[in-house]
Design a protein around this motif. Sequence first.
Motif, mmCIF file in Angstrom:
data_model
loop_
_atom_site.group_PDB
_atom_site.id
_atom_site.type_symbol
_atom_site.label_atom_id
_atom_site.label_comp_id
_atom_site.label_asym_id
_atom_site.label_seq_id
_atom_site.Cartn_x
_atom_site.Cartn_y
_atom_site.Cartn_z
ATOM 1 N N THR A 146 -12.099 29.152 35.486
ATOM 2 C CA THR A 146 -13.238 28.382 35.968
ATOM 3 C C THR A 146 -14.208 28.153 34.814
ATOM 4 O O THR A 146 -14.660 29.119 34.178
ATOM 5 N N ILE A 147 -14.515 26.884 34.557
ATOM 6 C CA ILE A 147 -15.499 26.541 33.534
ATOM 7 C C ILE A 147 -16.826 26.238 34.210
ATOM 8 O O ILE A 147 -16.870 25.652 35.294
ATOM 9 N N SER A 148 -17.903 26.669 33.576
ATOM 10 C CA SER A 148 -19.235 26.377 34.091
ATOM 11 C C SER A 148 -20.187 26.261 32.915
ATOM 12 O O SER A 148 -19.867 26.699 31.800
ATOM 13 N N ARG A 149 -21.348 25.661 33.148
ATOM 14 C CA ARG A 149 -22.298 25.511 32.057
ATOM 15 C C ARG A 149 -23.709 25.633 32.570
ATOM 16 O O ARG A 149 -23.984 25.344 33.739
ATOM 17 N N ASP A 150 -24.592 26.068 31.698
ATOM 18 C CA ASP A 150 -26.008 26.177 31.980
ATOM 19 C C ASP A 150 -26.690 25.229 30.998
ATOM 20 O O ASP A 150 -26.847 25.557 29.816
ATOM 21 N N ASN A 151 -27.068 24.052 31.472
ATOM 22 C CA ASN A 151 -27.643 23.052 30.580
ATOM 23 C C ASN A 151 -28.969 23.507 29.972
ATOM 24 O O ASN A 151 -29.301 23.160 28.844
ATOM 25 N N ALA A 152 -29.722 24.284 30.721
ATOM 26 C CA ALA A 152 -31.008 24.757 30.209
ATOM 27 C C ALA A 152 -30.829 25.691 29.014
ATOM 28 O O ALA A 152 -31.684 25.758 28.129
ATOM 29 N N LYS A 153 -29.692 26.397 28.996
ATOM 30 C CA LYS A 153 -29.414 27.342 27.913
ATOM 31 C C LYS A 153 -28.414 26.786 26.902
ATOM 32 O O LYS A 153 -28.046 27.486 25.959
ATOM 33 N N ASN A 154 -27.953 25.548 27.118
ATOM 34 C CA ASN A 154 -26.922 24.960 26.231
ATOM 35 C C ASN A 154 -25.735 25.908 26.083
ATOM 36 O O ASN A 154 -25.236 26.146 24.978
ATOM 37 N N THR A 155 -25.299 26.449 27.193
ATOM 38 C CA THR A 155 -24.237 27.460 27.187
ATOM 39 C C THR A 155 -23.131 27.063 28.147
ATOM 40 O O THR A 155 -23.403 26.555 29.240
ATOM 41 N N VAL A 156 -21.898 27.317 27.721
ATOM 42 C CA VAL A 156 -20.739 27.086 28.576
ATOM 43 C C VAL A 156 -19.976 28.386 28.714
ATOM 44 O O VAL A 156 -19.946 29.205 27.789
ATOM 45 N N TYR A 157 -19.388 28.590 29.874
ATOM 46 C CA TYR A 157 -18.648 29.817 30.178
ATOM 47 C C TYR A 157 -17.220 29.457 30.597
ATOM 48 O O TYR A 157 -16.959 28.362 31.091
ATOM 49 N N LEU A 158 -16.331 30.407 30.398
ATOM 50 C CA LEU A 158 -14.964 30.270 30.893
ATOM 51 C C LEU A 158 -14.579 31.589 31.541
ATOM 52 O O LEU A 158 -14.377 32.588 30.847
ATOM 53 N N GLN A 159 -14.517 31.591 32.854
ATOM 54 C CA GLN A 159 -14.057 32.760 33.598
ATOM 55 C C GLN A 159 -12.548 32.670 33.738
ATOM 56 O O GLN A 159 -12.035 31.697 34.297
ATOM 57 N N MET A 160 -11.864 33.662 33.219
ATOM 58 C CA MET A 160 -10.401 33.655 33.210
ATOM 59 C C MET A 160 -9.892 34.806 34.068
ATOM 60 O O MET A 160 -10.129 35.974 33.753
ATOM 61 N N ASN A 161 -9.219 34.480 35.156
ATOM 62 C CA ASN A 161 -8.663 35.475 36.070
ATOM 63 C C ASN A 161 -7.146 35.387 36.066
ATOM 64 O O ASN A 161 -6.567 34.400 35.603
ATOM 65 N N SER A 162 -6.518 36.413 36.587
ATOM 66 C CA SER A 162 -5.048 36.454 36.683
ATOM 67 C C SER A 162 -4.411 36.082 35.359
ATOM 68 O O SER A 162 -3.486 35.256 35.297
ATOM 69 N N LEU A 163 -4.875 36.695 34.307
ATOM 70 C CA LEU A 163 -4.399 36.350 32.968
ATOM 71 C C LEU A 163 -2.939 36.703 32.794
ATOM 72 O O LEU A 163 -2.447 37.695 33.346
ATOM 73 N N LYS A 164 -2.271 35.871 32.020
ATOM 74 C CA LYS A 164 -0.851 36.029 31.743
ATOM 75 C C LYS A 164 -0.656 36.195 30.230
ATOM 76 O O LYS A 164 -1.482 35.718 29.447
ATOM 77 N N PRO A 165 0.443 36.801 29.815
ATOM 78 C CA PRO A 165 0.696 36.924 28.365
ATOM 79 C C PRO A 165 0.687 35.577 27.654
ATOM 80 O O PRO A 165 0.262 35.497 26.489
ATOM 81 N N GLU A 166 1.113 34.530 28.331
ATOM 82 C CA GLU A 166 1.127 33.204 27.700
ATOM 83 C C GLU A 166 -0.264 32.616 27.519
ATOM 84 O O GLU A 166 -0.410 31.561 26.899
ATOM 85 N N ASP A 167 -1.284 33.272 28.040
ATOM 86 C CA ASP A 167 -2.669 32.853 27.784
ATOM 87 C C ASP A 167 -3.176 33.384 26.436
ATOM 88 O O ASP A 167 -4.283 33.021 26.015
ATOM 89 N N THR A 168 -2.395 34.230 25.801
ATOM 90 C CA THR A 168 -2.793 34.784 24.513
ATOM 91 C C THR A 168 -2.962 33.671 23.481
ATOM 92 O O THR A 168 -2.059 32.865 23.271
ATOM 93 N N ALA A 169 -4.142 33.625 22.872
ATOM 94 C CA ALA A 169 -4.462 32.575 21.909
ATOM 95 C C ALA A 169 -5.855 32.834 21.347
ATOM 96 O O ALA A 169 -6.586 33.693 21.845
ATOM 97 N N VAL A 170 -6.199 32.058 20.331
ATOM 98 C CA VAL A 170 -7.584 31.985 19.903
ATOM 99 C C VAL A 170 -8.241 30.867 20.709
ATOM 100 O O VAL A 170 -7.723 29.749 20.757
ATOM 101 N N TYR A 171 -9.347 31.190 21.344
ATOM 102 C CA TYR A 171 -10.049 30.229 22.183
ATOM 103 C C TYR A 171 -11.258 29.689 21.420
ATOM 104 O O TYR A 171 -12.056 30.453 20.870
ATOM 105 N N TYR A 172 -11.365 28.359 21.407
ATOM 106 C CA TYR A 172 -12.430 27.677 20.677
ATOM 107 C C TYR A 172 -13.324 26.896 21.636
ATOM 108 O O TYR A 172 -12.837 26.192 22.524
#
Length: 120
Positions: free
Chosen positions: A68-94
């Motif tokens: 789930t991606i979400s953002r707080d425009n007042a804080k100029n911040t974006v979030y990524l909530q990652m659930n049920s992670l799998k080994p294939e999700d392994t990566a560098v996230y940018y």
Amino acid sequence: QVQLVESGGGLVQAGGSLRLSCAASGNIFSINNMDWYRQAPGKQRDLVASTSRGGSINYADSVKGRFTISRDNAKNTVYLQMNSLKPEDTAVYYCHAAYTSSRRNRENAWGQGTQVTVSS
């Protein structure tokens, strides 16, 4: 110039959760899109999720229903909530931001990347 600072990566077991954050600072007039990409070793950088200032959201098929991606425009911040992670999700996230600078130029910025490792 705009800086994106990411946090929240780490090592987690399959099925676990992590939350990534990305805060933008600098000469910003407004931020349009804020996105998360990921790059696994030997692979290209792929879009994971994106959100526009107006609230539209898109996900890669591989993460739909889990991330789930979400953002707080007042804080100029974006979030990524990652659930049920799998080994294939392994990566560098940018984090990526498409913004309008204080000089009204359209620019792009990238974060330094944060490692996410999912063990089986």
